[in-house]
Design a protein around this motif. Structure first.
Motif: not given
Length: 279
Positions: A80-91, A244-253, A273-278
Protein backbone atom coordinates in the motif's frame (compact mmCIF):
# COMPACT_ATOMS: atom_id res chain seq x y z
CA UNK A 1 -0.48 -15.05 1.60
CA UNK A 2 2.81 -14.58 3.46
CA UNK A 3 4.73 -17.76 2.73
CA UNK A 4 7.83 -17.15 4.84
CA UNK A 5 8.25 -17.91 8.54
CA UNK A 6 7.01 -15.63 11.33
CA UNK A 7 8.68 -17.31 14.33
CA UNK A 8 12.05 -16.77 15.98
CA UNK A 9 13.39 -20.18 15.00
CA UNK A 10 12.62 -19.66 11.27
CA UNK A 11 10.85 -23.02 11.14
CA UNK A 12 8.07 -23.53 8.59
CA UNK A 13 5.96 -26.27 10.20
CA UNK A 14 4.61 -28.57 7.45
CA UNK A 15 1.64 -29.84 9.51
CA UNK A 16 0.10 -26.38 9.91
CA UNK A 17 -2.86 -25.81 7.59
CA UNK A 18 -3.50 -22.18 6.60
CA UNK A 19 -6.56 -21.19 4.54
CA UNK A 20 -7.76 -17.76 3.42
CA UNK A 21 -11.33 -17.00 2.42
CA UNK A 22 -14.27 -14.71 2.97
CA UNK A 23 -17.70 -14.71 4.61
CA UNK A 24 -20.46 -12.36 3.54
CA UNK A 25 -23.99 -11.34 4.33
CA UNK A 26 -25.51 -12.72 1.11
CA UNK A 27 -24.09 -16.25 1.25
CA UNK A 28 -23.48 -16.81 4.98
CA UNK A 29 -26.48 -15.29 6.74
CA UNK A 30 -27.41 -18.80 7.94
CA UNK A 31 -23.86 -20.04 8.44
CA UNK A 32 -23.08 -22.76 11.03
CA UNK A 33 -21.90 -22.50 13.79
CA UNK A 34 -22.06 -18.68 13.67
CA UNK A 35 -24.30 -16.67 11.38
CA UNK A 36 -22.58 -13.84 9.56
CA UNK A 37 -23.84 -10.55 10.99
CA UNK A 38 -22.62 -7.08 10.08
CA UNK A 39 -20.31 -5.55 12.71
CA UNK A 40 -21.90 -2.98 15.03
CA UNK A 41 -22.57 0.30 13.22
CA UNK A 42 -21.70 -1.02 9.75
CA UNK A 43 -24.34 -0.48 7.06
CA UNK A 44 -24.52 -2.02 3.60
CA UNK A 45 -23.99 0.35 0.69
CA UNK A 46 -26.99 1.02 -1.53
CA UNK A 47 -27.28 1.68 -5.26
CA UNK A 48 -30.33 3.76 -6.20
CA UNK A 49 -31.74 2.89 -9.62
CA UNK A 50 -34.85 4.20 -11.32
CA UNK A 51 -37.07 1.42 -10.06
CA UNK A 52 -35.41 -0.01 -6.96
CA UNK A 53 -32.79 0.30 -4.25
CA UNK A 54 -30.19 -2.48 -4.39
CA UNK A 55 -28.23 -3.23 -1.23
CA UNK A 56 -24.67 -4.32 -1.89
CA UNK A 57 -22.89 -7.29 -0.37
CA UNK A 58 -20.73 -6.87 2.76
CA UNK A 59 -18.00 -9.30 3.69
CA UNK A 60 -15.04 -10.10 5.91
CA UNK A 61 -11.74 -11.82 5.24
CA UNK A 62 -11.20 -15.10 7.09
CA UNK A 63 -8.02 -16.85 8.14
CA UNK A 64 -8.43 -20.45 9.23
CA UNK A 65 -5.56 -22.37 10.84
CA UNK A 66 -5.17 -25.96 11.98
CA UNK A 67 -2.27 -27.15 14.12
CA UNK A 68 -0.80 -23.67 14.55
CA UNK A 69 2.27 -24.35 16.66
CA UNK A 70 3.19 -22.44 19.86
CA UNK A 71 4.79 -19.04 19.21
CA UNK A 72 4.07 -19.34 15.49
CA UNK A 73 1.95 -17.08 13.24
CA UNK A 74 0.22 -17.05 9.87
CA UNK A 75 -0.69 -13.91 7.93
CA UNK A 76 -1.62 -12.22 4.67
CA UNK A 77 -0.19 -8.96 3.33
CA UNK A 78 -0.53 -6.33 0.63
CA UNK A 79 1.54 -3.42 -0.61
CA UNK A 80 0.00 0.00 0.00
CA UNK A 81 1.00 3.67 0.15
CA UNK A 82 -0.66 5.49 3.05
CA UNK A 83 0.18 8.54 5.16
CA UNK A 84 -1.29 7.91 8.64
CA UNK A 85 -0.06 11.08 10.32
CA UNK A 86 -3.35 12.96 10.01
CA UNK A 87 -5.34 10.36 11.94
CA UNK A 88 -5.64 9.71 15.66
CA UNK A 89 -6.75 6.06 15.88
CA UNK A 90 -6.45 2.75 14.03
CA UNK A 91 -9.37 0.33 14.36
CA UNK A 92 -10.55 -3.08 13.17
CA UNK A 93 -13.31 -5.56 14.08
CA UNK A 94 -12.26 -9.17 14.83
CA UNK A 95 -14.21 -12.37 15.45
CA UNK A 96 -12.80 -15.72 16.63
CA UNK A 97 -14.34 -19.19 16.66
CA UNK A 98 -13.35 -22.84 16.88
CA UNK A 99 -11.92 -24.57 13.86
CA UNK A 100 -12.32 -28.21 12.85
CA UNK A 101 -10.73 -29.32 16.15
CA UNK A 102 -12.72 -28.19 19.23
CA UNK A 103 -11.21 -26.81 22.41
CA UNK A 104 -10.41 -23.18 21.56
CA UNK A 105 -10.45 -21.02 24.71
CA UNK A 106 -10.42 -17.27 25.23
CA UNK A 107 -6.95 -15.87 24.60
CA UNK A 108 -5.67 -18.95 22.74
CA UNK A 109 -5.39 -16.91 19.52
CA UNK A 110 -4.00 -13.40 19.07
CA UNK A 111 -4.94 -11.20 16.12
CA UNK A 112 -2.37 -8.70 14.86
CA UNK A 113 -1.69 -5.92 12.37
CA UNK A 114 1.83 -5.28 11.09
CA UNK A 115 2.54 -2.12 9.10
CA UNK A 116 5.67 -0.31 8.08
CA UNK A 117 8.21 0.33 5.36
CA UNK A 118 8.68 -3.43 4.89
CA UNK A 119 7.45 -6.67 6.46
CA UNK A 120 10.54 -7.85 8.34
CA UNK A 121 12.96 -5.05 9.26
CA UNK A 122 11.05 -1.77 9.77
CA UNK A 123 7.53 -2.08 11.13
CA UNK A 124 5.03 -1.50 13.92
CA UNK A 125 2.87 -4.37 15.18
CA UNK A 126 -0.41 -4.18 17.10
CA UNK A 127 -1.79 -7.30 18.84
CA UNK A 128 -4.97 -8.16 20.74
CA UNK A 129 -5.93 -11.49 22.40
CA UNK A 130 -9.22 -12.80 21.03
CA UNK A 131 -12.28 -13.92 22.94
CA UNK A 132 -14.18 -16.81 21.39
CA UNK A 133 -17.37 -15.30 19.98
CA UNK A 134 -20.83 -16.56 20.94
CA UNK A 135 -22.73 -19.10 18.81
CA UNK A 136 -26.47 -19.37 18.11
CA UNK A 137 -26.98 -15.62 18.36
CA UNK A 138 -27.91 -12.75 16.04
CA UNK A 139 -26.51 -10.06 18.32
CA UNK A 140 -23.69 -8.13 16.57
CA UNK A 141 -22.09 -7.34 19.93
CA UNK A 142 -21.80 -11.06 20.71
CA UNK A 143 -20.48 -12.06 17.27
CA UNK A 144 -18.09 -9.08 17.15
CA UNK A 145 -17.19 -8.56 20.85
CA UNK A 146 -15.92 -5.09 21.66
CA UNK A 147 -13.17 -6.75 23.70
CA UNK A 148 -11.77 -8.16 20.41
CA UNK A 149 -11.66 -4.84 18.58
CA UNK A 150 -8.34 -3.23 17.75
CA UNK A 151 -8.85 0.39 18.79
CA UNK A 152 -5.52 2.08 19.40
CA UNK A 153 -4.45 5.74 19.48
CA UNK A 154 -1.75 6.47 16.91
CA UNK A 155 0.30 8.48 19.41
CA UNK A 156 1.15 5.20 21.16
CA UNK A 157 3.23 4.31 18.09
CA UNK A 158 4.95 7.69 18.30
CA UNK A 159 5.72 7.01 21.96
CA UNK A 160 7.34 3.60 21.43
CA UNK A 161 9.50 5.02 18.65
CA UNK A 162 10.61 7.84 20.96
CA UNK A 163 11.45 5.25 23.62
CA UNK A 164 13.44 3.25 21.08
CA UNK A 165 15.44 6.33 20.07
CA UNK A 166 16.07 7.30 23.70
CA UNK A 167 17.05 3.77 24.79
CA UNK A 168 18.98 2.93 21.62
CA UNK A 169 16.89 -0.22 21.02
CA UNK A 170 15.72 0.47 17.46
CA UNK A 171 18.79 -1.32 16.13
CA UNK A 172 18.00 -4.52 18.07
CA UNK A 173 17.65 -7.67 16.01
CA UNK A 174 14.37 -8.56 17.74
CA UNK A 175 11.31 -6.28 18.03
CA UNK A 176 10.63 -4.57 21.37
CA UNK A 177 7.16 -5.19 22.88
CA UNK A 178 5.10 -2.96 25.19
CA UNK A 179 1.70 -3.37 26.85
CA UNK A 180 -1.13 -0.87 26.42
CA UNK A 181 -4.00 -0.66 28.93
CA UNK A 182 -6.85 1.38 27.49
CA UNK A 183 -5.01 4.25 25.85
CA UNK A 184 -2.11 4.20 28.32
CA UNK A 185 1.29 2.86 27.30
CA UNK A 186 3.36 0.96 29.88
CA UNK A 187 6.89 2.09 29.15
CA UNK A 188 8.61 -1.05 30.49
CA UNK A 189 9.28 -3.60 27.71
CA UNK A 190 7.71 -7.06 28.08
CA UNK A 191 8.38 -10.51 26.65
CA UNK A 192 6.59 -11.14 23.36
CA UNK A 193 4.76 -14.20 24.69
CA UNK A 194 4.08 -13.16 28.28
CA UNK A 195 0.35 -13.48 29.09
CA UNK A 196 -1.83 -10.44 28.56
CA UNK A 197 -5.49 -9.79 29.24
CA UNK A 198 -8.53 -9.73 26.98
CA UNK A 199 -9.27 -6.16 25.94
CA UNK A 200 -5.61 -5.19 26.25
CA UNK A 201 -3.32 -4.26 23.36
CA UNK A 202 0.33 -5.16 22.90
CA UNK A 203 2.47 -3.11 20.51
CA UNK A 204 5.97 -3.57 19.16
CA UNK A 205 8.50 -1.82 16.97
CA UNK A 206 11.44 -3.07 14.95
CA UNK A 207 13.90 -0.96 13.02
CA UNK A 208 12.97 2.59 12.07
CA UNK A 209 9.45 2.58 10.57
CA UNK A 210 7.67 5.76 9.51
CA UNK A 211 3.86 5.78 9.60
CA UNK A 212 3.91 8.87 7.40
CA UNK A 213 4.90 6.50 4.59
CA UNK A 214 3.36 3.07 5.21
CA UNK A 215 4.17 0.78 2.29
CA UNK A 216 3.28 -2.70 3.58
CA UNK A 217 0.35 -4.01 5.59
CA UNK A 218 -0.06 -7.44 7.16
CA UNK A 219 -2.89 -8.98 9.19
CA UNK A 220 -2.71 -12.39 10.80
CA UNK A 221 -3.07 -14.64 13.82
CA UNK A 222 -0.58 -15.91 16.38
CA UNK A 223 -0.47 -18.80 18.84
CA UNK A 224 0.84 -17.17 22.05
CA UNK A 225 0.92 -20.36 24.11
CA UNK A 226 4.17 -21.69 25.54
CA UNK A 227 2.91 -25.10 26.70
CA UNK A 228 3.60 -27.00 23.44
CA UNK A 229 -0.12 -26.98 22.56
CA UNK A 230 -1.15 -26.12 19.01
CA UNK A 231 -4.40 -24.29 18.29
CA UNK A 232 -7.11 -24.56 15.68
CA UNK A 233 -9.43 -21.68 14.91
CA UNK A 234 -10.97 -19.24 12.45
CA UNK A 235 -10.68 -15.46 12.67
CA UNK A 236 -12.68 -12.88 10.72
CA UNK A 237 -11.11 -9.49 9.94
CA UNK A 238 -13.32 -6.56 8.95
CA UNK A 239 -13.27 -2.78 8.52
CA UNK A 240 -9.57 -2.01 9.05
CA UNK A 241 -9.66 1.78 9.12
CA UNK A 242 -8.18 5.01 10.37
CA UNK A 243 -10.48 7.30 12.35
CA UNK A 244 -10.61 10.70 14.08
CA UNK A 245 -8.91 12.68 11.36
CA UNK A 246 -6.99 15.70 12.59
CA UNK A 247 -8.78 18.63 10.95
CA UNK A 248 -6.77 21.38 12.61
CA UNK A 249 -5.22 23.74 10.08
CA UNK A 250 -1.55 24.53 9.97
CA UNK A 251 0.32 27.66 9.00
CA UNK A 252 3.00 28.64 6.55
CA UNK A 253 5.25 31.66 6.21
CA UNK A 254 7.90 32.92 3.83
CA UNK A 255 10.51 35.50 4.83
CA UNK A 256 12.77 37.28 2.33
CA UNK A 257 15.56 39.67 3.35
CA UNK A 258 17.62 41.84 0.98
CA UNK A 259 20.33 44.16 2.22
CA UNK A 260 23.02 46.30 0.65
CA UNK A 261 26.19 47.10 2.63
CA UNK A 262 27.39 50.31 0.98
CA UNK A 263 29.43 49.44 -2.10
CA UNK A 264 30.98 46.38 -0.44
CA UNK A 265 28.35 43.62 -0.87
CA UNK A 266 24.68 42.73 -1.29
CA UNK A 267 23.05 39.95 0.75
CA UNK A 268 19.80 38.07 0.04
CA UNK A 269 18.21 35.42 2.25
CA UNK A 270 14.95 33.52 2.02
CA UNK A 271 13.32 31.34 4.68
CA UNK A 272 10.21 29.19 4.50
CA UNK A 273 8.27 27.26 7.14
CA UNK A 274 5.17 25.09 6.74
CA UNK A 275 3.47 22.98 9.44
CA UNK A 276 1.32 19.87 9.14
CA UNK A 277 -2.21 20.67 8.04
CA UNK A 278 -1.42 23.74 5.99
CA UNK A 279 -3.51 23.91 2.83
Amino acid sequence: RYSKTLNKDNILYPNTSFDIGSVNILENENRVPVNYILPPGVQREEINSNSSIIRQNEQSMTIKVTNLQPEDSRAVYKNINVDMRQYKRIRMFLHAEEGSTPGLSDGDIVGFIRMGNDLTQNYYQIEVPLQRSSTNTLDPQSIWPEINEINLPMDVLESIKSLGITNGTLANEDPIFYDVFGDDLIVDPVDEFSPFQLGQHRVSIKGNPNFGDIRTLMVGIKNPRQDNMDVCGTVWFNELRLSDMDNEGGWAATVTIDTNIADFMSLSATGRQSTSGFG
